[in-house]
Design an enzyme around this catalytic site. Sequence first.
Site, PDB file in Angstrom:
ATOM      1  N   ASP A 192     172.410 149.404 -85.159  1.00 53.38           N
ATOM      2  CA  ASP A 192     171.293 148.634 -84.725  1.00 53.38           C
ATOM      3  C   ASP A 192     171.730 147.301 -84.936  1.00 53.38           C
ATOM      4  O   ASP A 192     172.675 147.180 -85.686  1.00 53.38           O
ATOM      5  CB  ASP A 192     170.173 149.190 -84.802  1.00 53.38           C
ATOM      6  CG  ASP A 192     169.546 148.988 -86.424  1.00 53.38           C
ATOM      7  OD1 ASP A 192     170.547 148.537 -87.095  1.00 53.38           O
ATOM      8  OD2 ASP A 192     168.382 149.125 -86.873  1.00 53.38           O
ATOM      9  N   HIS A 193     170.688 146.276 -84.514  1.00 55.44           N
ATOM     10  CA  HIS A 193     171.039 144.910 -84.957  1.00 55.44           C
ATOM     11  C   HIS A 193     171.203 144.527 -86.456  1.00 55.44           C
ATOM     12  O   HIS A 193     171.860 143.737 -87.008  1.00 55.44           O
ATOM     13  CB  HIS A 193     169.825 144.306 -84.448  1.00 55.44           C
ATOM     14  CG  HIS A 193     168.487 144.706 -84.833  1.00 55.44           C
ATOM     15  ND1 HIS A 193     168.009 145.500 -83.990  1.00 55.44           N
ATOM     16  CD2 HIS A 193     167.729 144.392 -85.856  1.00 55.44           C
ATOM     17  CE1 HIS A 193     166.621 145.964 -84.456  1.00 55.44           C
ATOM     18  NE2 HIS A 193     166.610 145.215 -85.774  1.00 55.44           N
TER      19      HIS A 193
ATOM     20  N   CYS B 190     172.527 151.282 -89.995  1.00 54.28           N
ATOM     21  CA  CYS B 190     171.253 150.519 -89.695  1.00 54.28           C
ATOM     22  C   CYS B 190     171.051 149.744 -90.764  1.00 54.28           C
ATOM     23  O   CYS B 190     171.949 149.701 -91.699  1.00 54.28           O
ATOM     24  CB  CYS B 190     170.053 151.387 -88.918  1.00 54.28           C
ATOM     25  SG  CYS B 190     169.273 152.653 -90.246  1.00 54.28           S
ATOM     26  N   GLY B 191     169.770 149.430 -91.176  1.00 52.38           N
ATOM     27  CA  GLY B 191     169.539 148.623 -92.219  1.00 52.38           C
ATOM     28  C   GLY B 191     169.652 149.303 -93.820  1.00 52.38           C
ATOM     29  O   GLY B 191     170.329 148.914 -94.651  1.00 52.38           O
ATOM     30  N   THR B 192     168.962 150.443 -93.230  1.00 48.96           N
ATOM     31  CA  THR B 192     168.834 151.457 -94.673  1.00 48.96           C
ATOM     32  C   THR B 192     169.795 152.670 -94.402  1.00 48.96           C
ATOM     33  O   THR B 192     170.043 153.603 -95.549  1.00 48.96           O
ATOM     34  CB  THR B 192     167.566 151.941 -95.041  1.00 48.96           C
ATOM     35  OG1 THR B 192     167.004 152.434 -93.944  1.00 48.96           O
ATOM     36  CG2 THR B 192     166.825 150.597 -95.381  1.00 48.96           C
ATOM     37  N   GLY B 193     170.011 153.099 -93.127  1.00 44.27           N
ATOM     38  CA  GLY B 193     170.620 154.206 -92.767  1.00 44.27           C
ATOM     39  C   GLY B 193     169.709 155.420 -92.754  1.00 44.27           C
ATOM     40  O   GLY B 193     170.000 156.348 -92.176  1.00 44.27           O
ATOM     41  N   ILE B 194     168.541 155.117 -93.328  1.00 42.06           N
ATOM     42  CA  ILE B 194     167.277 156.006 -93.159  1.00 42.06           C
ATOM     43  C   ILE B 194     166.994 156.539 -91.772  1.00 42.06           C
ATOM     44  O   ILE B 194     166.918 157.672 -91.234  1.00 42.06           O
ATOM     45  CB  ILE B 194     166.093 155.612 -93.989  1.00 42.06           C
ATOM     46  CG1 ILE B 194     166.645 155.606 -95.443  1.00 42.06           C
ATOM     47  CG2 ILE B 194     165.126 156.722 -93.884  1.00 42.06           C
ATOM     48  CD1 ILE B 194     165.410 154.856 -96.369  1.00 42.06           C
ATOM     49  N   GLY B 195     166.580 155.680 -91.178  1.00 38.58           N
ATOM     50  CA  GLY B 195     166.121 155.520 -89.481  1.00 38.58           C
ATOM     51  C   GLY B 195     167.137 156.738 -88.763  1.00 38.58           C
ATOM     52  O   GLY B 195     166.993 157.510 -88.301  1.00 38.58           O
TER      53      GLY B 195
ATOM     54  N   HIS C 160     180.895 169.831 -99.245  1.00 40.37           N
ATOM     55  CA  HIS C 160     179.871 171.018 -99.505  1.00 40.37           C
ATOM     56  C   HIS C 160     178.866 171.074 -98.172  1.00 40.37           C
ATOM     57  O   HIS C 160     178.454 172.075 -97.808  1.00 40.37           O
ATOM     58  CB  HIS C 160     178.689 170.596-100.649  1.00 40.37           C
ATOM     59  CG  HIS C 160     179.214 170.816-101.849  1.00 40.37           C
ATOM     60  ND1 HIS C 160     178.607 170.935-102.912  1.00 40.37           N
ATOM     61  CD2 HIS C 160     180.406 170.584-102.436  1.00 40.37           C
ATOM     62  CE1 HIS C 160     179.093 170.886-103.964  1.00 40.37           C
ATOM     63  NE2 HIS C 160     180.633 170.913-103.828  1.00 40.37           N
TER      64      HIS C 160
ATOM     65  N   ARG D  32     183.593 177.906 -99.046  1.00 41.75           N
ATOM     66  CA  ARG D  32     182.653 178.585-100.069  1.00 41.75           C
ATOM     67  C   ARG D  32     181.140 178.082 -99.684  1.00 41.75           C
ATOM     68  O   ARG D  32     180.303 178.748 -99.990  1.00 41.75           O
ATOM     69  CB  ARG D  32     182.967 178.214-101.440  1.00 41.75           C
ATOM     70  CG  ARG D  32     184.244 179.082-101.971  1.00 41.75           C
ATOM     71  CD  ARG D  32     184.569 178.667-103.335  1.00 41.75           C
ATOM     72  NE  ARG D  32     184.660 177.010-103.475  1.00 41.75           N
ATOM     73  CZ  ARG D  32     184.701 176.635-105.055  1.00 41.75           C
ATOM     74  NH1 ARG D  32     184.640 177.530-105.980  1.00 41.75           N
ATOM     75  NH2 ARG D  32     184.631 175.370-105.154  1.00 41.75           N
ATOM     76  N   HIS D  33     180.927 176.921 -98.931  1.00 48.19           N
ATOM     77  CA  HIS D  33     179.725 176.482 -98.741  1.00 48.19           C
ATOM     78  C   HIS D  33     179.299 176.878 -97.427  1.00 48.19           C
ATOM     79  O   HIS D  33     178.078 176.602 -96.902  1.00 48.19           O
ATOM     80  CB  HIS D  33     179.701 175.009 -98.991  1.00 48.19           C
ATOM     81  CG  HIS D  33     179.680 174.695-100.576  1.00 48.19           C
ATOM     82  ND1 HIS D  33     178.586 174.714-101.420  1.00 48.19           N
ATOM     83  CD2 HIS D  33     180.952 174.355-101.027  1.00 48.19           C
ATOM     84  CE1 HIS D  33     179.385 174.163-102.505  1.00 48.19           C
ATOM     85  NE2 HIS D  33     180.584 173.830-102.359  1.00 48.19           N
TER      86      HIS D  33
HETATM   87  C1  RB5 Z   1     165.384 147.569 -88.214  1.00 51.05           C
HETATM   88  O1  RB5 Z   1     164.829 146.298 -88.642  1.00 51.05           O
HETATM   89  C2  RB5 Z   1     165.466 148.450 -89.253  1.00 51.05           C
HETATM   90  O2  RB5 Z   1     164.234 149.172 -89.446  1.00 51.05           O
HETATM   91  C3  RB5 Z   1     166.401 149.375 -89.173  1.00 51.05           C
HETATM   92  O3  RB5 Z   1     167.658 148.907 -89.167  1.00 51.05           O
HETATM   93  C4  RB5 Z   1     166.581 150.635 -90.315  1.00 51.05           C
HETATM   94  O4  RB5 Z   1     166.660 150.137 -91.259  1.00 51.05           O
HETATM   95  C5  RB5 Z   1     165.688 151.891 -90.159  1.00 51.05           C
HETATM   96  O5  RB5 Z   1     165.868 152.579 -90.843  1.00 51.05           O
END
Ligand code: RB5
Length: 143
Positions: free
Chosen positions: A8-9, A65-70, A98, A131-132
């Site tokens: 993303d941006h 993305c910003g955190t990789g979480i989304g 693994h 093995r995994h």
């Molecule tokens: C975008 O502002 C931000 O929410 C996205 O990059 C990401 O961090 C979401 O998990």
Amino acid sequence: MRIAIASDHAAVELRQSVAKRLVELGYVVDDLGCGPGERVDYPRYAAAVCGAVMQGAADRGILLCGTGIGMSIAANKIVGIRAALVHDVTTARLCAEHNNANVLCLGARSTGPMIIQECVETWLTTAFDPRHQARLDLISQME
Ligand code: RB5
């Protein structure tokens, strides 16, 4: 090996730099965006990369993305995708060894650019340890 990559941006420049380095290393890279200056919704890019992996157009996918979480939450909604959010080289190695992760998720605002590049290269060059496999089969049964 063919790699689909998108962000993303929050990670455009970093994605472009990772893609460029992967081409230098001999990988075939399909950069699916987003473009500079855009503001986008990361699930659409997760869907594009994971679709390429599941359809066989790419062997692996990389999402930033910003955190990789989304990106990791969205990617793991897709049947057959094992997306790993990593922050360091050790987890990058272990998600290959693994978990046989077929998509790597990274956070441009949470992890430094040199570590991100090292994570990508480690993940791409680490073999899965069969093995995994039984545990991955259990995950597949949940889909
Ligand atoms: C975008 O502002 C931000 O929410 C996205 O990059 C990401 O961090 C979401 O998990």
